[in-house]
Write a protein that holds these residues in place. Structure first.
Motif, short mmCIF file in Angstrom:
data_model
loop_
_atom_site.label_atom_id
_atom_site.label_comp_id
_atom_site.label_asym_id
_atom_site.label_seq_id
_atom_site.Cartn_x
_atom_site.Cartn_y
_atom_site.Cartn_z
N LEU A 77 1.07 -1.14 -0.27
CA LEU A 77 -0.45 -0.19 -0.14
C LEU A 77 0.85 1.19 0.33
O LEU A 77 0.26 2.25 -0.82
CB LEU A 77 -0.88 -0.14 1.05
CG LEU A 77 -2.30 -0.79 0.94
CD1 LEU A 77 -2.97 -0.81 1.91
CD2 LEU A 77 -2.83 -0.87 -0.17
N TYR A 78 2.15 1.43 0.23
CA TYR A 78 2.90 2.35 0.50
C TYR A 78 3.62 2.49 -1.19
O TYR A 78 3.27 3.80 -1.60
CB TYR A 78 4.38 2.10 0.89
CG TYR A 78 5.48 2.93 0.95
CD1 TYR A 78 5.74 4.41 1.25
CD2 TYR A 78 6.61 2.43 -0.23
CE1 TYR A 78 6.53 5.03 1.58
CE2 TYR A 78 7.22 3.86 0.03
CZ TYR A 78 7.39 4.87 0.69
OH TYR A 78 8.59 6.22 -0.10
N ALA A 79 3.66 1.35 -2.00
CA ALA A 79 3.04 1.12 -2.78
C ALA A 79 2.55 1.97 -4.11
O ALA A 79 2.72 2.59 -4.90
CB ALA A 79 3.86 -0.14 -4.04
N PHE A 80 0.76 1.44 -3.73
CA PHE A 80 -0.18 2.34 -4.30
C PHE A 80 -0.45 3.38 -3.98
O PHE A 80 -0.70 4.61 -4.91
CB PHE A 80 -1.38 1.65 -3.56
CG PHE A 80 -1.91 2.34 -3.58
CD1 PHE A 80 -3.20 2.15 -4.91
CD2 PHE A 80 -3.31 2.71 -2.24
CE1 PHE A 80 -4.40 2.94 -4.42
CE2 PHE A 80 -4.52 3.91 -2.77
CZ PHE A 80 -4.62 3.72 -3.45
N SER A 81 0.22 4.27 -2.90
CA SER A 81 0.15 5.89 -2.55
C SER A 81 1.15 6.28 -3.69
O SER A 81 0.86 7.57 -4.13
CB SER A 81 0.74 6.14 -1.19
OG SER A 81 2.02 5.69 -1.27
N PHE A 82 2.34 5.76 -4.13
CA PHE A 82 3.23 5.97 -4.75
C PHE A 82 2.31 6.23 -6.35
O PHE A 82 2.22 7.09 -6.84
CB PHE A 82 4.53 5.25 -5.02
CG PHE A 82 5.45 6.18 -3.88
CD1 PHE A 82 5.27 6.24 -2.74
CD2 PHE A 82 7.13 5.85 -4.63
CE1 PHE A 82 5.85 7.08 -1.84
CE2 PHE A 82 8.05 6.12 -3.19
CZ PHE A 82 7.82 7.32 -2.19
N SER A 83 2.06 5.33 -5.99
CA SER A 83 1.38 5.18 -7.79
C SER A 83 0.00 5.68 -8.02
O SER A 83 0.42 6.88 -9.29
CB SER A 83 0.37 4.00 -7.72
OG SER A 83 -1.05 3.22 -8.58
N MET A 84 -0.56 6.45 -7.15
CA MET A 84 -1.21 7.46 -7.18
C MET A 84 -0.47 8.44 -7.80
O MET A 84 -0.89 9.49 -8.05
CB MET A 84 -2.39 7.13 -5.88
CG MET A 84 -3.26 8.44 -5.43
SD MET A 84 -4.92 8.19 -4.10
CE MET A 84 -3.14 8.64 -2.74
N HIS A 85 0.07 8.93 -6.72
CA HIS A 85 0.61 10.50 -6.79
C HIS A 85 1.40 10.54 -8.10
O HIS A 85 0.82 11.10 -8.48
CB HIS A 85 1.90 10.20 -6.03
CG HIS A 85 2.44 11.27 -6.45
ND1 HIS A 85 2.27 12.79 -5.49
CD2 HIS A 85 3.94 12.03 -6.72
CE1 HIS A 85 3.79 13.59 -5.76
NE2 HIS A 85 4.64 12.94 -6.45
N ASN A 86 1.77 9.41 -9.00
CA ASN A 86 2.10 9.84 -9.90
C ASN A 86 1.12 9.76 -11.40
O ASN A 86 1.61 10.16 -12.04
CB ASN A 86 2.67 8.27 -10.15
CG ASN A 86 4.49 8.47 -9.71
OD1 ASN A 86 6.05 8.80 -10.67
ND2 ASN A 86 4.96 7.81 -8.90
N ILE A 87 -0.24 9.38 -11.13
CA ILE A 87 -1.07 9.57 -11.97
C ILE A 87 -1.26 11.09 -11.64
O ILE A 87 -1.50 11.92 -12.27
CB ILE A 87 -2.54 8.41 -11.52
CG1 ILE A 87 -1.83 6.76 -11.36
CG2 ILE A 87 -3.80 8.52 -11.57
CD1 ILE A 87 -3.27 6.12 -10.89
N VAL A 88 -1.60 11.49 -10.78
CA VAL A 88 -1.55 12.65 -9.78
C VAL A 88 -0.96 13.77 -11.15
O VAL A 88 -1.39 14.40 -11.45
CB VAL A 88 -2.11 12.96 -8.74
CG1 VAL A 88 -1.98 14.38 -8.55
CG2 VAL A 88 -2.98 12.31 -7.90
N SER A 89 0.36 13.84 -10.59
CA SER A 89 1.57 14.55 -10.93
C SER A 89 1.43 13.91 -13.26
O SER A 89 1.68 15.51 -13.78
CB SER A 89 2.92 13.92 -10.77
OG SER A 89 3.07 12.60 -11.03
#
Length: 387
Positions: A77-89
């Motif tokens: 889920l730490y990886a998931f949070s990075f995935s979401m951040h990269n979608i936003v950026s």
């Protein structure tokens, strides 16, 4: 070594040197590890798909999504949070208006700001088109938003959120838009973080929007394009989650192989017993199949085949991760039940991956709809018999 390979290697380093030594402390502190995220940014992990002019890596999805397999080896889920951040950026760099993009893109890629994607509502999860959060478009083009959202990741931690809204009371998707809402916007607030089975350091909570007004330049997708933009984001997220599941499987398999190799039973290594070999062979096959599915989906994102490919990956890989973590825990015997341990953590994370960004059942719906369309192209029974 290509830039994509270098970034995957950086993700492997981050997993081994930052996540694994600290994840138990993160769990006990209940605070999101913003310092770790800042370290990840230094290695290019927070701007995977953004142009280099904004501090990003300029990677394709096929090059960038394997990053989440490496991060998933450390904590899913730490990886998931990075995935979401990269979608936003990615969305802000690619679709954001110039003023918004120039201000936020460098912050997001450098780790000075974190981003969150907000779609789900209490009554609207799997049915993405049924959002009720309402935005009134003012004469100057600004949006005034009222409503609430649920299951918001990085709640009250992210610095900017992409929020999906309705702009009229007409049913359907033609009035759905997506707007960027900075955390410090007046009227934006969050509820208490949910108590969860796993990853207590990742805050997930309700979002409340009361007369939240953002300027016209904060519109990412105007009415009529918000749903399609959201669905593309979901395809990226589902493929990234499938990659993260491969990390869960591979780390669990490594632990089980090491344990079985070193444990002596009845005068020989546990790994020499055929029953154990066959259990772990099935895990290895599931890992190979999951990798092929997510890599194919990553290659197809943005094409007509991308949504179904992402659904196949998201349908299969989390189920495979749940099977794998249970099997590997069984190989460890009683040792697998001890906490804290990576195998026990993976076992708890795996079922969560089946639900975030579209349940396993929703993936079956997406796949079945594509099969219905394909069936319409097939020859009739009579024509098939003639052939």
């Amino acid at each position: 070594m290509s830039n994509g390979e270098e970034i995957v290697e950086a993700a492997r380093y981050h997993s081994e040197e930052i996540i694994c030594p600290n994840v138990d402390q993160w769990e006990s502190s209940l605070d999101y590890p913003v310092d770790a995220a800042a370290e990840a940014a230094k290695n290019g992990l927070l701007g995977l798909y953004c142009p280099k002019e904004f501090g990003g890596q300029g990677l394709s999805f096929a090059e960038g999504i394997p990053v989440f397999e490496e991060l998933g080896r450390g904590e899913g889920l730490y990886a998931f949070s990075f995935s979401m951040h990269n979608i936003v950026s990615f969305a802000i760099c690619t679709f954001g208006q110039e003023k918004l993009r120039d201000h936020w893109a460098p912050k997001l890629t450098s780790g000075k700001a974190l981003g969150g994607f907000v779609l789900t509502e209490p009554q609207s999860g799997s049915d993405a088109a049924s959002v009720r959060t309402k935005a009134v478009i003012n004469k100057d083009g600004s949006y005034t938003i009222n409503g609430s959202k649920a299951w918001v990741s990085l709640a009250d931690v992210a610095d900017i959120y992409l929020v999906v809204v309705k702009t009229s009371d007409i049913p359907g998707k033609d009035d759905i838009a997506m707007v960027a809402v900075p955390k410090d916007t007046p009227g934006l607030s969050f509820g208490k973080p949910y108590d969860k089975l796993i990853s207590s350091f990742l805050p997930i909570a309700d979002m409340f929007l009361e007369n939240v007004t953002v300027p016209a330049e904060n519109v990412i997708f105007p009415p009529g394009k918000g749903l399609s933009g959201s669905l593309m984001a979901i395809d990226i997220a589902r493929t990234s989650i499938a990659a993260g599941c491969c990390g869960l499987i591979s780390s669990s398999l490594d632990l089980a192989l090491t344990f079985a190799r070193d444990r002596k039973m009845f005068g020989r290594s546990e790994l020499e017993f055929q029953g154990i070999q066959w259990m772990l062979a099935d895990v290895a096959t599931d890992l190979e199949a999951s990798r092929l599915l997510y890599k194919n989906a990553a290659r197809l994102i943005g094409t007509p085949e991308g949504t179904v490919a992402a659904a196949h990956a998201k349908r299969f890989a989390p189920d495979a991760a749940q099977r794998a973590t249970a099997t590997c825990m069984q190989v460890l015997g009683g040792t697998g039940l001890l906490t804290p341990s990576a195998i026990e953590r993976n076992y708890r994370i795996a079922p969560v991956m089946k639900m975030v960004d579209g349940t396993t059942e929703i993936q079956r719906v997406v796949i079945a709809r594509s099969l219905q369309k394909y069936a319409e192209t097939l020859p009739t029974k009579e024509e098939q018999e003639c052939n």
